[in-house]
Write a protein that holds these residues in place. Structure first.
Motif, PDB file in Angstrom:
ATOM      1  N   GLU A 110       0.870  -1.186   0.000  1.00  0.00           N
ATOM      2  CA  GLU A 110       0.000   0.000   0.000  1.00  0.00           C
ATOM      3  C   GLU A 110       0.908   1.237   0.000  1.00  0.00           C
ATOM      4  O   GLU A 110       1.864   1.302   0.789  1.00  0.00           O
ATOM      5  CB  GLU A 110      -0.875  -0.014   1.255  1.00  0.00           C
ATOM      6  N   ILE A 111       0.612   2.200  -0.880  1.00  0.00           N
ATOM      7  CA  ILE A 111       1.478   3.388  -0.969  1.00  0.00           C
ATOM      8  C   ILE A 111       0.686   4.622  -0.521  1.00  0.00           C
ATOM      9  O   ILE A 111      -0.396   4.885  -1.043  1.00  0.00           O
ATOM     10  CB  ILE A 111       1.955   3.618  -2.421  1.00  0.00           C
ATOM     11  N   VAL A 112       1.221   5.328   0.435  1.00  0.00           N
ATOM     12  CA  VAL A 112       0.598   6.585   0.852  1.00  0.00           C
ATOM     13  C   VAL A 112       1.615   7.691   0.601  1.00  0.00           C
ATOM     14  O   VAL A 112       2.728   7.655   1.132  1.00  0.00           O
ATOM     15  CB  VAL A 112       0.218   6.538   2.353  1.00  0.00           C
ATOM     16  N   LYS A 113       1.208   8.648  -0.257  1.00  0.00           N
ATOM     17  CA  LYS A 113       2.105   9.789  -0.506  1.00  0.00           C
ATOM     18  C   LYS A 113       1.794  10.855   0.521  1.00  0.00           C
ATOM     19  O   LYS A 113       0.619  11.223   0.672  1.00  0.00           O
ATOM     20  CB  LYS A 113       1.833  10.361  -1.894  1.00  0.00           C
ATOM     21  N   TYR A 114       2.796  11.340   1.224  1.00  0.00           N
ATOM     22  CA  TYR A 114       2.509  12.410   2.190  1.00  0.00           C
ATOM     23  C   TYR A 114       2.966  13.751   1.613  1.00  0.00           C
ATOM     24  O   TYR A 114       3.912  13.798   0.803  1.00  0.00           O
ATOM     25  CB  TYR A 114       3.126  12.120   3.562  1.00  0.00           C
ATOM     26  N   PRO A 115       2.295  14.853   2.024  1.00  0.00           N
ATOM     27  CA  PRO A 115       2.683  16.169   1.498  1.00  0.00           C
ATOM     28  C   PRO A 115       4.160  16.426   1.782  1.00  0.00           C
ATOM     29  O   PRO A 115       4.673  16.021   2.827  1.00  0.00           O
ATOM     30  CB  PRO A 115       1.791  17.147   2.275  1.00  0.00           C
ATOM     31  N   HIS A 116       4.795  17.123   0.868  1.00  0.00           N
ATOM     32  CA  HIS A 116       6.239  17.343   0.909  1.00  0.00           C
ATOM     33  C   HIS A 116       6.739  17.738   2.301  1.00  0.00           C
ATOM     34  O   HIS A 116       6.323  18.765   2.837  1.00  0.00           O
ATOM     35  CB  HIS A 116       6.587  18.427  -0.119  1.00  0.00           C
ATOM     36  N   LYS A 117       7.602  16.905   2.883  1.00  0.00           N
ATOM     37  CA  LYS A 117       8.294  17.139   4.164  1.00  0.00           C
ATOM     38  C   LYS A 117       7.357  17.252   5.375  1.00  0.00           C
ATOM     39  O   LYS A 117       7.808  17.658   6.451  1.00  0.00           O
ATOM     40  CB  LYS A 117       9.160  18.417   4.073  1.00  0.00           C
ATOM     41  N   ASP A 118       6.066  16.898   5.213  1.00  0.00           N
ATOM     42  CA  ASP A 118       5.095  17.151   6.286  1.00  0.00           C
ATOM     43  C   ASP A 118       5.114  16.000   7.297  1.00  0.00           C
ATOM     44  O   ASP A 118       4.303  15.075   7.235  1.00  0.00           O
ATOM     45  CB  ASP A 118       3.709  17.339   5.667  1.00  0.00           C
ATOM     46  N   PHE A 119       6.027  16.073   8.251  1.00  0.00           N
ATOM     47  CA  PHE A 119       6.157  14.963   9.210  1.00  0.00           C
ATOM     48  C   PHE A 119       5.004  14.939  10.196  1.00  0.00           C
ATOM     49  O   PHE A 119       4.693  13.899  10.759  1.00  0.00           O
ATOM     50  CB  PHE A 119       7.516  14.989   9.919  1.00  0.00           C
ATOM     51  N   ASP A 120       4.317  16.091  10.422  1.00  0.00           N
ATOM     52  CA  ASP A 120       3.143  16.077  11.310  1.00  0.00           C
ATOM     53  C   ASP A 120       2.047  15.230  10.681  1.00  0.00           C
ATOM     54  O   ASP A 120       1.435  14.392  11.334  1.00  0.00           O
ATOM     55  CB  ASP A 120       2.608  17.505  11.537  1.00  0.00           C
ATOM     56  N   TYR A 121       1.838  15.462   9.377  1.00  0.00           N
ATOM     57  CA  TYR A 121       0.833  14.675   8.654  1.00  0.00           C
ATOM     58  C   TYR A 121       1.165  13.179   8.783  1.00  0.00           C
ATOM     59  O   TYR A 121       0.311  12.353   9.067  1.00  0.00           O
ATOM     60  CB  TYR A 121       0.834  15.101   7.180  1.00  0.00           C
ATOM     61  N   LEU A 122       2.429  12.889   8.585  1.00  0.00           N
ATOM     62  CA  LEU A 122       2.894  11.495   8.596  1.00  0.00           C
ATOM     63  C   LEU A 122       2.673  10.849   9.969  1.00  0.00           C
ATOM     64  O   LEU A 122       2.136   9.735  10.080  1.00  0.00           O
ATOM     65  CB  LEU A 122       4.389  11.502   8.254  1.00  0.00           C
ATOM     66  N   GLY A 123       3.070  11.555  11.027  1.00  0.00           N
ATOM     67  CA  GLY A 123       2.917  11.039  12.399  1.00  0.00           C
ATOM     68  C   GLY A 123       1.451  10.810  12.719  1.00  0.00           C
ATOM     69  O   GLY A 123       1.077   9.748  13.240  1.00  0.00           O
ATOM     70  N   ASN A 124       0.596  11.786  12.346  1.00  0.00           N
ATOM     71  CA  ASN A 124      -0.845  11.652  12.633  1.00  0.00           C
ATOM     72  C   ASN A 124      -1.443  10.494  11.841  1.00  0.00           C
ATOM     73  O   ASN A 124      -2.236   9.720  12.369  1.00  0.00           O
ATOM     74  CB  ASN A 124      -1.594  12.947  12.266  1.00  0.00           C
ATOM     75  N   PHE A 125      -1.035  10.394  10.591  1.00  0.00           N
ATOM     76  CA  PHE A 125      -1.564   9.300   9.750  1.00  0.00           C
ATOM     77  C   PHE A 125      -1.245   7.946  10.374  1.00  0.00           C
ATOM     78  O   PHE A 125      -2.104   7.080  10.489  1.00  0.00           O
ATOM     79  CB  PHE A 125      -0.960   9.386   8.338  1.00  0.00           C
ATOM     80  N   LEU A 126      -0.012   7.786  10.812  1.00  0.00           N
ATOM     81  CA  LEU A 126       0.387   6.477  11.349  1.00  0.00           C
ATOM     82  C   LEU A 126      -0.268   6.196  12.690  1.00  0.00           C
ATOM     83  O   LEU A 126      -0.632   5.052  12.980  1.00  0.00           O
ATOM     84  CB  LEU A 126       1.918   6.398  11.449  1.00  0.00           C
ATOM     85  N   SER A 127      -0.451   7.235  13.524  1.00  0.00           N
ATOM     86  CA  SER A 127      -1.088   6.928  14.812  1.00  0.00           C
ATOM     87  C   SER A 127      -2.574   6.605  14.591  1.00  0.00           C
ATOM     88  O   SER A 127      -3.116   5.712  15.246  1.00  0.00           O
ATOM     89  CB  SER A 127      -0.863   8.026  15.864  1.00  0.00           C
TER      90      SER A 127
END
Ligand SMILES: Cc1ncc(COP(=O)(O)O)c(C=O)c1O
Length: 393
Positions: free
Chosen positions: A144-161
């Motif tokens: 499964e591929i999820v593209k996250y907005p450029h350099k947006d680690f907050d988005y990434l952390g929230n998505f994974l939690s």
């Protein structure tokens, strides 16, 4: 039978996305010849100018004479030469990793490592400005591929939690990013990405194609720049850019490298790199380690040109590196800009969709250590007069 291909070509022409090859002649350096005219080269990834250095040439020729021109087979059959293993040990040490594996190109390193380490049932998180070879590796994996907005680690952390709370996810988690983004020239927020990967029991894959040899206090790349511990990091790179040679590599824990040797299809099913190419790469590592002044000169050139462009009013995004995007927006306008520069003796092609998103066309300035003061002056003058002529500044 060919109608659809003609149609597609016409469409590309209408959208100013049609591409042609430019015939560059002469030896590779800060100046090249195009149609018999001398040009300042402003679009090469040979950032340290090593591809034309006498030391690289001599060592390459010596390897041809001593070993031959081709490896003759894939590494796992009979193509595993001493020089491959020497280069693997050397690049592992340079990258401060436990082990490393060579691939024929950086493109093949990305497709090989990603499709090997992730598969169906796994989750890949990929920065939306990642290089095409990363995108292709992700597609090949079946994960499964999820593209996250450029350099947006907050988005990434929230998505994974959220993902952890919502479902019983049992697969592997891979976060993948360019270390230095090839079109925007900015650095990935690696400390934050490494932390998020760790919290999710995942791996962080960093493609340092454009950073290896240049970024960090000894040119070891973005992991050195950020002072990261190697624990859950896999570094990918290429010898084809600042190192002036050819070939990709992956550096990381022993078990990962052993796993790749057994499973990465772009490693297994292709002929090993020619020994002369490995000799060029070894020579490049020697030069970089013994002569930091080459890198320092590049950094000095970057400072001069970037400040000059910003003072003129150009938008160079968030770049502080040797890749300076000069935003022009419209693809047609960018083509005119590049043509104007060419007439002034500066070769800096237009970068257009699909390489960059619509409306974000640009001239991608890539500086070299071997650009002289005179070159820098001509570059700044060229951007001033073309920018004014086309109403960009
Ligand atoms: C970020 C990135 N990764 C990988 C590659 C591929 O490297 P190579 O040219 O060695 O195939 C490139 C090349 O443009 C790149 O920009």
């Amino acid at each position: 039978m060919f109608q659809k291909y003609y149609q597609k070509i016409e469409e590309l022409k209408k959208k100013d996305q049609y591409r042609t090859l430019v015939n560059v002649t002469g030896s590779v350096g800060a100046e090249v010849s195009i149609d018999g005219k001398k040009m300042i080269l402003l679009s090469s990834n040979n950032y340290l100018g090593l591809a034309g250095s006498w030391e690289m040439k001599e060592r390459t020729i010596a390897a041809v004479q001593a070993i031959g021109t081709g490896a003759g087979a894939s590494r796992l059959i009979s193509g595993n030469l001493g020089i491959h293993e020497e280069l693997e040990k050397r690049i592992a040490k340079f990258k401060r990793s436990d082990s490393a594996i060579l691939f024929s190109t950086g493109y093949m390193a990305n497709t090989g490592v990603i499709s090997s380490l992730a598969g169906e049932g796994d989750l890949i998180l990929s920065d939306n400005l990642n290089h095409a070879s990363i995108i292709d590796g992700c597609r090949l994996s079946g994960a499964e591929i999820v593209k996250y907005p450029h350099k947006d680690f907050d988005y990434l952390g929230n998505f994974l939690s959220r993902r952890r709370n919502e479902s019983k996810f049992a697969g592997k988690v891979l976060i993948i990013t360019d270390g230095l983004f090839s079109m925007d020239g900015d650095l990935a927020p690696l400390p934050q990405l490494q932390k998020i990967a760790k919290e999710n029991n995942g791996l962080l894959l960093v493609d340092d194609a454009h950073a290896t040899g240049v970024i960090g206090s000894r040119g070891k790349g973005t992991c050195e720049y950020f002072g990261l511990k190697k624990e859950n990091i896999i570094q990918i790179g290429t010898f084809s850019k600042a190192l002036g040679s050819l070939g990709g590599f992956v550096a990381g824990p022993e078990i990962i490298i052993e796993y790749l040797k057994n499973t990465a299809r772009s490693f297994i099913y292709t002929t090993a790199l020619p020994p002369s190419v490995c000799a060029s790469s070894l020579a490049a590592l020697d030069i970089i380690e013994k002569d930091p002044s080459i890198r320092e000169n590049l950094l000095k050139n970057v400072e001069i040109v970037r400040n000059g462009l910003i003072d003129m009013g150009y938008n160079c995004l968030d770049s502080r590196t040797h890749i300076i995007p000069v935003l022009t927006g419209d693809a047609g306008l960018t083509m005119k800009f590049a043509k104007g520069l060419l007439e002034k003796g500066i070769f800096a092609p237009a970068i257009r969709p699909p390489t960059v998103p619509d409306g974000k066309s640009r001239i991608r300035v890539s500086l070299m250590s071997s650009h002289t003061e005179k070159h820098l002056e001509m570059i700044i003058d060229g951007f001033r007069s073309e920018g004014k002529r086309l109403g960009i500044i």
